[in-house]
Enzyme design. Structure first.
Site, PDB file in Angstrom:
ATOM      1  N   ASP A 129       5.398 -15.258  -4.391  1.00  0.00           N
ATOM      2  CA  ASP A 129       5.008 -13.665  -4.146  1.00  0.00           C
ATOM      3  C   ASP A 129       5.390 -12.802  -5.165  1.00  0.00           C
ATOM      4  OD1 ASP A 129       4.689 -14.655  -1.521  1.00  0.00           O
ATOM      5  OD2 ASP A 129       6.253 -13.539  -0.647  1.00  0.00           O
ATOM      6  N   MET A 130       5.000 -11.764  -5.256  1.00  0.00           N
ATOM      7  CA  MET A 130       5.389 -10.798  -6.166  1.00  0.00           C
ATOM      8  C   MET A 130       6.131  -9.569  -5.671  1.00  0.00           C
ATOM      9  SD  MET A 130       5.520 -10.122  -9.287  1.00  0.00           S
ATOM     10  CE  MET A 130       4.372 -10.918 -10.255  1.00  0.00           C
ATOM     11  N   ARG A 179      -3.623 -14.467  -6.529  1.00  0.00           N
ATOM     12  CA  ARG A 179      -3.703 -13.961  -5.068  1.00  0.00           C
ATOM     13  C   ARG A 179      -3.518 -12.364  -5.403  1.00  0.00           C
ATOM     14  NH1 ARG A 179       0.741 -15.383  -1.424  1.00  0.00           N
ATOM     15  NH2 ARG A 179       1.793 -13.507  -1.983  1.00  0.00           N
ATOM     16  N   LYS A 182      -2.962  -5.113  -3.095  1.00  0.00           N
ATOM     17  CA  LYS A 182      -3.012  -3.882  -3.862  1.00  0.00           C
ATOM     18  C   LYS A 182      -1.482  -3.339  -4.067  1.00  0.00           C
ATOM     19  CE  LYS A 182      -6.634  -1.906  -0.917  1.00  0.00           C
ATOM     20  NZ  LYS A 182      -7.221  -0.918   0.113  1.00  0.00           N
ATOM     21  N   ALA A 184       2.776  -3.589  -2.340  1.00  0.00           N
ATOM     22  CA  ALA A 184       3.742  -3.140  -1.074  1.00  0.00           C
ATOM     23  C   ALA A 184       4.788  -2.404  -1.471  1.00  0.00           C
ATOM     24  CB  ALA A 184       3.971  -4.154  -0.322  1.00  0.00           C
TER      25      ALA A 184
HETATM   26  P1  FDA Z   1      -5.022  -0.797   3.051  1.00  0.00           P
HETATM   27  O1  FDA Z   1      -3.578  -0.496   3.009  1.00  0.00           O
HETATM   28  O2  FDA Z   1      -6.025   0.125   2.065  1.00  0.00           O
HETATM   29  O3  FDA Z   1      -5.586  -1.046   4.681  1.00  0.00           O
HETATM   30  C1  FDA Z   1      -6.856  -1.442   4.651  1.00  0.00           C
HETATM   31  C2  FDA Z   1      -7.078  -1.307   6.284  1.00  0.00           C
HETATM   32  O4  FDA Z   1      -6.563  -2.470   6.741  1.00  0.00           O
HETATM   33  C3  FDA Z   1      -6.262  -0.168   6.921  1.00  0.00           C
HETATM   34  O5  FDA Z   1      -7.274   0.852   6.916  1.00  0.00           O
HETATM   35  C4  FDA Z   1      -5.987  -0.685   8.200  1.00  0.00           C
HETATM   36  O6  FDA Z   1      -6.948  -0.845   9.183  1.00  0.00           O
HETATM   37  C5  FDA Z   1      -5.626  -2.121   7.760  1.00  0.00           C
HETATM   38  N1  FDA Z   1      -4.355  -2.526   7.678  1.00  0.00           N
HETATM   39  C6  FDA Z   1      -3.443  -2.691   6.406  1.00  0.00           C
HETATM   40  N2  FDA Z   1      -2.408  -2.737   6.576  1.00  0.00           N
HETATM   41  C7  FDA Z   1      -2.082  -2.656   7.834  1.00  0.00           C
HETATM   42  C8  FDA Z   1      -0.901  -2.914   8.660  1.00  0.00           C
HETATM   43  N3  FDA Z   1       0.459  -3.148   8.165  1.00  0.00           N
HETATM   44  N4  FDA Z   1      -0.992  -2.672  10.062  1.00  0.00           N
HETATM   45  C9  FDA Z   1      -2.227  -2.778  10.680  1.00  0.00           C
HETATM   46  N5  FDA Z   1      -3.537  -2.454   9.978  1.00  0.00           N
HETATM   47  C10 FDA Z   1      -3.390  -2.600   8.621  1.00  0.00           C
HETATM   48  N6  FDA Z   1       2.294  -7.196  -1.477  1.00  0.00           N
HETATM   49  C11 FDA Z   1       3.208  -7.151  -2.611  1.00  0.00           C
HETATM   50  O7  FDA Z   1       3.606  -6.397  -3.165  1.00  0.00           O
HETATM   51  N7  FDA Z   1       3.739  -8.474  -2.939  1.00  0.00           N
HETATM   52  C12 FDA Z   1       3.058  -9.691  -2.380  1.00  0.00           C
HETATM   53  O8  FDA Z   1       3.546 -10.777  -2.636  1.00  0.00           O
HETATM   54  C13 FDA Z   1       2.110  -9.544  -1.269  1.00  0.00           C
HETATM   55  N8  FDA Z   1       1.611 -10.811  -0.364  1.00  0.00           N
HETATM   56  C14 FDA Z   1       0.582 -10.346   0.360  1.00  0.00           C
HETATM   57  C15 FDA Z   1      -0.215 -11.566   0.903  1.00  0.00           C
HETATM   58  C16 FDA Z   1      -0.991 -11.236   1.776  1.00  0.00           C
HETATM   59  C17 FDA Z   1      -1.846 -12.517   2.248  1.00  0.00           C
HETATM   60  C18 FDA Z   1      -1.537 -10.029   2.282  1.00  0.00           C
HETATM   61  C19 FDA Z   1      -2.570  -9.815   3.100  1.00  0.00           C
HETATM   62  C20 FDA Z   1      -0.915  -9.028   1.554  1.00  0.00           C
HETATM   63  C21 FDA Z   1       0.220  -8.993   0.896  1.00  0.00           C
HETATM   64  N9  FDA Z   1       0.880  -8.254   0.112  1.00  0.00           N
HETATM   65  C22 FDA Z   1       1.753  -8.374  -0.866  1.00  0.00           C
HETATM   66  C23 FDA Z   1       0.790  -6.667   0.782  1.00  0.00           C
HETATM   67  C24 FDA Z   1      -0.194  -5.610   0.248  1.00  0.00           C
HETATM   68  O9  FDA Z   1       0.264  -5.216  -1.231  1.00  0.00           O
HETATM   69  C25 FDA Z   1      -0.458  -4.472   0.970  1.00  0.00           C
HETATM   70  O10 FDA Z   1       0.545  -3.796   1.123  1.00  0.00           O
HETATM   71  C26 FDA Z   1      -0.902  -4.930   2.247  1.00  0.00           C
HETATM   72  O11 FDA Z   1      -1.923  -5.669   2.281  1.00  0.00           O
HETATM   73  C27 FDA Z   1      -1.815  -3.563   2.701  1.00  0.00           C
HETATM   74  O12 FDA Z   1      -3.004  -3.147   1.992  1.00  0.00           O
HETATM   75  P2  FDA Z   1      -4.395  -3.625   2.065  1.00  0.00           P
HETATM   76  O13 FDA Z   1      -4.598  -4.148   1.033  1.00  0.00           O
HETATM   77  O14 FDA Z   1      -4.587  -4.271   3.385  1.00  0.00           O
HETATM   78  O15 FDA Z   1      -5.076  -2.373   2.172  1.00  0.00           O
END
Ligand code: FDA
Length: 305
Positions: A129-130, A179, A182, A184
């Site tokens: 993970d990052m 992987r 965006k 977190a």
């Molecule tokens: P965005 O936030 O733009 O969301 C797109 C749409 O998805 C939203 O409009 C909503 O409908 C839905 N959605 C998103 N998040 C939601 C939530 N929490 N609850 C309900 N609906 C939601 N980050 C990191 O810094 N280090 C890491 O190692 C990882 N690892 C990781 C693994 C995997 C498999 C995933 C899917 C994500 C991560 N992340 C992560 C988290 C990532 O950085 C990011 O914060 C989240 O995926 C939320 O962003 P989205 O890309 O989904 O887009």
């Protein structure tokens, strides 16, 4: 709201108290099938019957004693064995601070090496993970050393960091597994894109950069996002330059947009669900709330009888 929730994720006082609240425990069940490994394995079996693979991660970060890291590593060896015994299409993903990075990076590297070797032996993969930006350099250093020995191991990279394009360019000659997410954490504008449009543009250009190599077998690319519109836009640009959907593997978190993941899987995108479990869920859950403050309303509704 996002900044307050990310502050709360780091707050020790809240971290000790919130997990004891019944409504919070009820709310977190939306994002994890349970606190123990059997619950996670059971959820994975259900997904497997729909041809969706899984990535397991046991929640935890920033340990204080190296003996805790040894126990975490032992747990992940058990996860690999249990998943393999059940015939699951499963991989594992771990935070390096959960393997003792704050205490002794060489011990952390040793654990990564053993886990990557174990995963490779059973046809699985070990992912890193990052975490927040103070860890980016050391995480990349450990990944490069690991990749030289274990070519199936992977790393998460964050599209919101301005440096990531340089990191991708450095990694690509080594046939990495990336992987892309965006991002977190709460990072300053000096080092990170802050607007949604900029983060999405960065995610898109990085994906296409990696996909160019992945098409020739020179990388594995995972788009880890719930933003299916963005995934389809990237795949459509990719299609125009001859990159098939099969190159764009998609991963989403358990409990979020499962229907979209199933739909993308049926269209030919390889798909996995990341299943998180464990009792140390507070900071992880707060980051999920920060991603979508509408989830706070869901959590508060759990206060009602
Ligand atoms: P965005 O936030 O733009 O969301 C797109 C749409 O998805 C939203 O409009 C909503 O409908 C839905 N959605 C998103 N998040 C939601 C939530 N929490 N609850 C309900 N609906 C939601 N980050 C990191 O810094 N280090 C890491 O190692 C990882 N690892 C990781 C693994 C995997 C498999 C995933 C899917 C994500 C991560 N992340 C992560 C988290 C990532 O950085 C990011 O914060 C989240 O995926 C939320 O962003 P989205 O890309 O989904 O887009």
């Amino acid at each position: 709201m996002r900044r307050i929730l990310l502050w709360a994720a780091r707050n020790e006082w809240l971290r000790e108290r919130v997990p004891r609240l019944r409504f919070a425990r009820r709310a977190v069940r939306r994002f994890m099938p349970g606190e123990d490994l059997p619950s996670a394995l059971e959820a994975a079996a259900g997904l497997g019957s729909r041809r969706i693979g899984v990535v397991f991660t046991r929640l935890g970060e920033n340990l204080v004693a190296i003996s805790e890291a040894d126990a975490v590593a032992a747990h992940y060896h058990t996860v690999l064995d249990e998943a393999n015994a059940r015939g699951l299409d499963a991989e594992v993903s771990v935070k390096l601070t959960q393997l003792g990075l704050d205490i002794d990076p060489e011990t952390t590297f040793g654990h990564c090496r053993e886990l990557a070797e174990h995963a490779e032996r059973i046809g699985s993969a070990f992912w890193i993970d990052m975490e927040g930006s103070v860890y980016t350099d050391v995480t990349l250093d450990i990944y490069r050393r690991l990749l030289a020995e274990h070519p199936r191991s992977g790393i998460c990279l964050q599209a919101y960091l301005r440096r990531t394009v340089g990191d991708v360019q450095q990694l690509l000659p080594m046939t990495p597994s990336i992987r892309l997410v965006k991002g977190a954490y709460d990072e300053p504008a000096r080092i990170a894109f802050r607007s949604r449009a900029d983060v999405d543009a960065s995610f898109q250009s990085l994906s296409l950069l990696i996909a160019g190599r992945a098409r020739e077998g020179g990388a594995r690319l995972v788009l880890a996002t719930h933003d299916s519109a963005l995934i389809e836009r990237i795949a459509s640009f990719g299609g125009a330059i001859g990159i098939p959907p099969g190159v764009f593997e998609v991963q989403m978190l358990y409990g979020i947009r499962a229907g979209e993941l199933a739909r993308l899987s049926s269209q030919g995108y390889p798909a996995r669900t990341l299943i998180a479990y464990g009792d140390y869920w507070y900071p992880w859950y707060m980051r999920r709330l920060a991603e979508r403050p509408a989830n706070v309303a869901f959590a508060l509704r759990q206060l009602l009888p």
